[in-house]
Motif scaffolding. Sequence first.
Motif, PDB file in Angstrom:
ATOM      1  N   UNK A  54      -3.327  31.194  51.645  1.00 53.83           N
ATOM      2  CA  UNK A  54      -2.705  31.315  52.961  1.00 53.83           C
ATOM      3  C   UNK A  54      -1.254  31.770  52.876  1.00 53.83           C
ATOM      4  N   UNK A  55      -0.929  32.763  53.700  1.00 55.08           N
ATOM      5  CA  UNK A  55       0.421  33.318  53.772  1.00 55.08           C
ATOM      6  C   UNK A  55       0.971  33.089  55.172  1.00 55.08           C
ATOM      7  N   UNK A 284       2.143  31.416  50.351  1.00 56.18           N
ATOM      8  CA  UNK A 284       3.486  31.352  50.941  1.00 56.18           C
ATOM      9  C   UNK A 284       3.358  30.431  52.146  1.00 56.18           C
ATOM     10  N   UNK A 285       4.073  29.289  52.086  1.00 54.12           N
ATOM     11  CA  UNK A 285       3.857  28.304  53.150  1.00 54.12           C
ATOM     12  C   UNK A 285       5.060  27.392  53.293  1.00 54.12           C
ATOM     13  N   UNK A 286       5.123  26.700  54.435  1.00 53.16           N
ATOM     14  CA  UNK A 286       6.187  25.744  54.690  1.00 53.16           C
ATOM     15  C   UNK A 286       6.002  24.507  53.808  1.00 53.16           C
ATOM     16  N   UNK A 287       7.012  23.656  53.755  1.00 55.90           N
ATOM     17  CA  UNK A 287       6.893  22.404  53.008  1.00 55.90           C
ATOM     18  C   UNK A 287       5.768  21.577  53.610  1.00 55.90           C
ATOM     19  N   UNK A 288       4.748  21.237  52.826  1.00 53.05           N
ATOM     20  CA  UNK A 288       3.565  20.573  53.380  1.00 53.05           C
ATOM     21  C   UNK A 288       3.779  19.090  53.617  1.00 53.05           C
ATOM     22  N   UNK A 289       2.954  18.522  54.477  1.00 61.59           N
ATOM     23  CA  UNK A 289       3.004  17.075  54.715  1.00 61.59           C
ATOM     24  C   UNK A 289       2.303  16.316  53.594  1.00 61.59           C
ATOM     25  N   UNK A 290       1.547  17.046  52.780  1.00 62.44           N
ATOM     26  CA  UNK A 290       0.820  16.464  51.657  1.00 62.44           C
ATOM     27  C   UNK A 290       1.181  17.261  50.400  1.00 62.44           C
ATOM     28  N   UNK A 316       3.372  26.831  41.945  1.00 63.83           N
ATOM     29  CA  UNK A 316       3.859  25.776  42.831  1.00 63.83           C
ATOM     30  C   UNK A 316       4.749  26.421  43.882  1.00 63.83           C
ATOM     31  N   UNK A 317       4.582  25.991  45.130  1.00 60.50           N
ATOM     32  CA  UNK A 317       5.369  26.549  46.224  1.00 60.50           C
ATOM     33  C   UNK A 317       6.666  25.755  46.352  1.00 60.50           C
ATOM     34  N   UNK A 318       7.788  26.444  46.205  1.00 56.54           N
ATOM     35  CA  UNK A 318       9.108  25.826  46.291  1.00 56.54           C
ATOM     36  C   UNK A 318       9.907  26.548  47.368  1.00 56.54           C
ATOM     37  N   UNK A 319      10.278  25.826  48.424  1.00 58.05           N
ATOM     38  CA  UNK A 319      11.023  26.432  49.543  1.00 58.05           C
ATOM     39  C   UNK A 319      10.298  27.661  50.091  1.00 58.05           C
ATOM     40  N   UNK A 320       8.991  27.541  50.215  1.00 58.41           N
ATOM     41  CA  UNK A 320       8.195  28.618  50.787  1.00 58.41           C
ATOM     42  C   UNK A 320       7.852  29.730  49.832  1.00 58.41           C
ATOM     43  N   UNK A 321       8.286  29.615  48.599  1.00 58.25           N
ATOM     44  CA  UNK A 321       8.146  30.693  47.614  1.00 58.25           C
ATOM     45  C   UNK A 321       7.232  30.249  46.461  1.00 58.25           C
TER      46      UNK A 321
END
Length: 355
Positions: A54-55, A284-290, A316-321
């Motif tokens: 997901x982007x 590419x995603x926002x900081x997740x709740x999980x 690993x996604x860090x700050x959306x990256x």
Amino acid sequence: MWKAFVSILMAWSLANLSLLPAFVEAETGGAARQAAQQEHPQTDEPITVTVVGDILLDKSVGKQIERHGVDYPFAKTAELLKQADLTVGNLETAVSKRGSPEHKEFTFRARPETLAGLANAGFDVVNLANNHTMDYGMDAFLETMRHLRENDIAYVGGGKTEEEAFAPYIRTIKGKKVAIIGLSRVLPNQKWFAGKNKAGLAHAYSGEPMLSYVRKAVEESDITIAIMHWNLEYKDYPEPYAREMARLLIDNGVDAIVGSHSHSLMGVEWYKEVPIFYSVGNFVFTTPRNPKGSESLIVTLTFAQNKTDGKIIPAKIVNGQPVPLTGEDAKKLRGKVEKLSYRAGIDEEGTVTRK
């Protein structure tokens, strides 16, 4: 009321799937496939297709783009993505300045200029068949497709009609026709379904019209890859319907399946020498709740000599990256995916093997 509708719809669709005729597999996997092979002679040169999950280019990711530019989300992965012959992702947002938000918990709408980052990172095609593409209504959805065309990014899973929504994206690579199809089993309601003369998304809630279009895509190509939006959020294992549907798609000629939507990683399964990646997570995603939502896989499929191979790169996604992992961090994530898999192993290079 919506939960009741979903339960009824899922029960109805599974019943329809189970009643599909057994001759479909032979019909698609036989004469149609042989005809395609004769028209496009096979070569020994491998074809690589990289697929990510997901982007999202809105919310906190959109703010990062405003600060750092359109290439920010892909700064750590663009060179990797560009190495493939074809790169595919799931675009989890409307892209428009128009429309009003739908009545749902989360709605996403990205600015049109953000698509330049996708193009610069090497994305060739995106899947629109998901539960956020129409978050801001029909006008924004139609604009999303227009903006993608303006950025030379192809799309599947959505269109102005059912035929367009279910149509594959086909590209000839090294003498073979590679088809990408996009399907969703996660949509807010039937209003999002594409119809004969109605814009919308390609749904997978029933055997038809899905399978007719799948068989057509297989007949028109040498390699067919299904991008699936399915399963439940933050779960580790696919729903029973997803495993059944994956087999059905493969029985009808699909050569690889890559899924998303769950915002978590799921395992891999081999069925009839075809890999099924049930969920590669967010990309590419926002900081997740999980915390599961920060785990990501970059999947590269290699097709050569009538054989399909798969390889994963943990990230690993860090700050959306998304940031590719190395060392023990990569090993840990590979081990997690292997434990969640069915009859599949993953070696130190990330190569997915059959067990």
